[in-house]
Design an enzyme around this catalytic site. Structure first.
Site, PDB file in Angstrom:
ATOM      1  N   GLU A  74     -30.523 -13.246 -48.335  1.00  8.52           N
ATOM      2  CA  GLU A  74     -30.396 -14.679 -48.033  1.00  8.52           C
ATOM      3  C   GLU A  74     -29.193 -15.302 -48.725  1.00  8.52           C
ATOM      4  O   GLU A  74     -28.618 -16.265 -48.221  1.00  8.52           O
ATOM      5  CB  GLU A  74     -31.670 -15.440 -48.455  1.00  8.52           C
ATOM      6  CG  GLU A  74     -32.793 -15.314 -47.461  1.00  8.52           C
ATOM      7  CD  GLU A  74     -33.859 -16.403 -47.599  1.00  8.52           C
ATOM      8  OE1 GLU A  74     -34.012 -16.960 -48.694  1.00  8.52           O
ATOM      9  OE2 GLU A  74     -34.541 -16.676 -46.599  1.00  8.52           O
ATOM     10  N   HIS A 118     -38.314  12.092 -50.559  1.00  8.79           N
ATOM     11  CA  HIS A 118     -38.892  12.848 -49.446  1.00  8.79           C
ATOM     12  C   HIS A 118     -38.866  12.039 -48.154  1.00  8.79           C
ATOM     13  O   HIS A 118     -39.598  12.352 -47.219  1.00  8.79           O
ATOM     14  CB  HIS A 118     -40.321  13.260 -49.784  1.00  8.79           C
ATOM     15  CG  HIS A 118     -40.394  14.273 -50.880  1.00  8.79           C
ATOM     16  ND1 HIS A 118     -40.616  15.615 -50.647  1.00  8.79           N
ATOM     17  CD2 HIS A 118     -40.233  14.151 -52.223  1.00  8.79           C
ATOM     18  CE1 HIS A 118     -40.616  16.264 -51.789  1.00  8.79           C
ATOM     19  NE2 HIS A 118     -40.386  15.403 -52.761  1.00  8.79           N
ATOM     20  N   LYS A 158     -37.259 -21.801 -37.059  1.00  2.00           N
ATOM     21  CA  LYS A 158     -38.275 -22.770 -37.511  1.00  2.00           C
ATOM     22  C   LYS A 158     -38.468 -23.860 -36.468  1.00  2.00           C
ATOM     23  O   LYS A 158     -39.601 -24.241 -36.146  1.00  2.00           O
ATOM     24  CB  LYS A 158     -37.850 -23.403 -38.845  1.00  2.00           C
ATOM     25  CG  LYS A 158     -38.040 -22.500 -40.049  1.00  2.00           C
ATOM     26  CD  LYS A 158     -37.736 -23.274 -41.342  1.00  2.00           C
ATOM     27  CE  LYS A 158     -37.720 -22.332 -42.532  1.00  2.00           C
ATOM     28  NZ  LYS A 158     -37.288 -22.996 -43.757  1.00  2.00           N
TER      29      LYS A 158
END
Lengths: 435, 435
Positions: free
Chosen positions: A275, A296, A407
């Site tokens: 951000e 792994h 938003k």
């Protein structure tokens, strides 16, 4: 924290940075430090976060927490998302042991998961911690409304066990006043992702009994090192090196702590980095990894994939002794002379060296142990590194404008007003391939 | 699963792929499919994984599991790492609810974490599941030795509650024979990261009571779609699109399920993608994300950072109804007309559209719900997508040679033999900056 950037040098790795280039970069660091220092001095937006170690009032937090906790407190349920959850979660996930109240974070709006989480809690002994600067964050307020109803349906008085951390006004501030809830302030000038060392990050830690002052002392010790040179300041060494490597092609930064308890720290770092620096088509992409587990899973790619990565290790100097029992299997006898901690250390050193041997850049961050002091230093150090990197990139480190579109669209889709963004959702281009 | 690649088209996004380029790519897909089909037919190494839906014997798994489980089984503790843990963890984390035995995975060698995990278990009702093809994996065997000793010290007979999944020979096979433990085979020709639909991935699911046959049926339904065209096969549409986008600059692939229960799935995907394709300086870097949580952490970067990313959404069509209670706060009234599931859906659509509006490529994978059938299809579909991508890249999808260096170095450091790699560890280049 200490930082070792030896494996990021061009003598070792490609991409890598030469010692001469580091010297030149250090002049930019000196300039950037002047800017940062002035911003701190003036308490400017964002830079103010770096003053938190000397500004956060831990007594105030403890007094507020004491009003809602008791010896029987079994859980602390934090309702918050992004910077309102990750700093607190990093601290409690790192420091909590089995005897502490369980720290849970409602940072998603998945209904199945929310229901399952609430079902397993003893609400009578659960403290509720609601965190949103604006008091209007959709996810946080929706979850809070559901949680409050759940308390009410169970006949448990939520007003006796709720603490609120929010801004000076807004629905949560009004709620706190109406019900006389203990409340704390989201500090001015401190973006959420930089607020771990304020009430935003410390309420849950206080409920779990951790030493808030030691967290701040660790951060303050790191703040002491902020000088004009990357060669004298671990945080700046890290910020400058990542910036220089990104410019040379290391577009991805895999944060790989070698401690299970620091898994959430890697998530916190990923938000801080993404951000703050991800704007203007710039910014290094953070990747969350975990040692030894991801040896792994991801090591093949890190060592033999594209040369576009930096791997950042966090290694803990002191680990618990837990001997590996002897075995009569010849091929495994070597394990019996070691402890699990020895194995963890050997795997870390081997992985670090395996990347260097393949010419892949990596940086080592060392902390002495996972305790309050060291963790405070790590969080502060990474924040300072990020602020420095933001100066070097020349971006506005403390804003996140690109999240506003979604938003507004969300709000429009749910009937919360007229937004052009919501209309754009319906215009999706489809190319479907169905089973 | 269904796949929608509309937002990966060059009409929407940059990087993006034109419809004409997709048509040309489809010819390569046809050739690759011939190779894959022949590999499956012959049961060749790696390709054999795509035969698992018709090859895995679920009766055998249930019989083995029945020998160590009972109505009071409280937990299934799997000791394994990488492909020996992630497939099983993906399935149980997706499907388990609070009434099922808890599924725990010891996939790290952190001593504090291991001790804390063992301390909180009721060993009398815990099933132990040890998974390693070679039977010599250092992390798995070290953990197993510690766990076995812990059972013994608690006076609990581990031989009555241990199941082993391993290869035809090696220390774990010998152990199973010596103690007459129920044992299952890691299937030949199936690399660990492709083994979720074999005993490796299904033992824990069986202990938790999930429908193994439905998992395989879902996978088989996906296998039915494997044809020579990306326009007819969701898995190939995904594999071909990611390959084409990587070639056009989308070097990173953020896997972002919109369901908390699929968080581990994103980790499984990250191993599949990284170890299979990350070689020869090629391979897209997988990033694990989670909706909606990472909208408040990573979306800024995805929408406004470098144009080097593909975001892959996984969205679940049916979610539980959990109404959001009404509130008298005007600014939040819109939430009271919705459920948490509505909010989740709206946030997903808004985020997808926000990336498209910014010209950032993204792909939507849809599953109907999180159940055995759909999950089996998702796992199989991603495996087939990965195999196709490997053909298009021209890499050896089924090997992971770059991890050997660190394994040898670790062994050497612990005194398990003479290895040049261990000596290289001591030659580290340092450039330390200390607090």
């Amino acid at each position: 924290m200490n930082v070792d950037i030896g494996n990021a040098l061009s003598a070792v790795a490609a991409p890598g940075i030469s010692r001469a280039a580091l010297e030149r970069l250090d002049e930019q660091v000196a300039d950037a430090h002047e800017r940062i220092d002035a911003g701190m001095e003036a308490g400017e937006h964002g830079y103010a976060a770096l003053n938190l170690p000397n500004r956060t009032d831990t007594d105030e937090i403890r007094v507020a927490v004491d009003r809602v906790t008791g010896p029987d407190t079994s859980a602390i349920l934090t309702v918050g998302i992004g910077g309102s959850a990750l700093g607190a979660a990093t601290i409690t996930d790192a420091l909590n042991d089995a005897d502490d109240p369980e720290a849970i974070y409602l940072d998603n709006v998945d209904p199945d998961w929310l229901s399952a989480t609430l079902d397993r809690l003893d609400l009578e002994t659960t403290v509720l911690n609601v965190v949103s600067r604006s008091g209007t964050t959709a996810e946080t307020l929706a979850n809070f409304l559901v949680v409050r109803e759940t308390f009410e349906e169970a006949g448990v008085d939520w007003t006796e066990r709720t603490i609120v951390t929010t801004g000076d006004d807004g629905p949560l501030r009004e709620l706190a006043e109406r019900h006389n809830l203990p409340s704390l302030a989201v500090p001015d000038g401190v973006p959420g992702r930089f607020s771990a060392l304020s009430a935003v990050g410390l309420v849950a830690a206080a409920v779990c009994g951790h030493d808030l002052d030691a967290l701040l002392r660790g951060a303050a010790a790191e703040a002491e090192t902020l000088t004009g040179s990357l060669f004298e300041c671990p945080a700046y060494a890290y910020g400058a090196t990542t910036y220089a490597l990104d410019a040379r092609g290391a577009r991805t930064n895999a944060m790989m702590p070698y401690a299970e308890s620091l898994e959430t720290y890697a998530e916190w770092f990923a938000q801080l980095w993404a951000e703050s620096l991800g704007k203007d088509d710039l910014g290094q992409t953070p990747v969350r990894a975990l040692g030894v587990t991801d040896q792994h899973s991801q090591l093949q790619l890190y060592r033999a994939g594209p040369r576009d990565k930096l791997v950042t290790f966090v290694t803990v100097q002191e680990t618990a002794a837990r001997p590996i029992p002897d075995t009569d299997v010849d091929d495994l006898a070597y394990l019996g002379d070691a402890s699990l901690g020895d194995l963890l250390d050997a795997e870390f050193e081997a992985t670090e060296a395996s990347l260097a041997a393949a010419g892949r850049p990596n940086v080592r961050i060392e902390i002495d142990r996972v305790d309050e002091f060291e963790l405070g230093g790590l969080l502060y150090g990474m924040e300072a590194a990020c602020v420095l990197a933001g100066e070097l990139y020349g971006v506005n480190t403390f804003e996140q404008p690109a999240v506003e579109w979604a938003k507004k669209a969300t709000r429009g889709l749910l009937g919360g007003g007229e937004f052009a963004e919501a209309e754009a959702v319906a215009e999706k281009t489809e190319l479907r391939v169905e089973r």
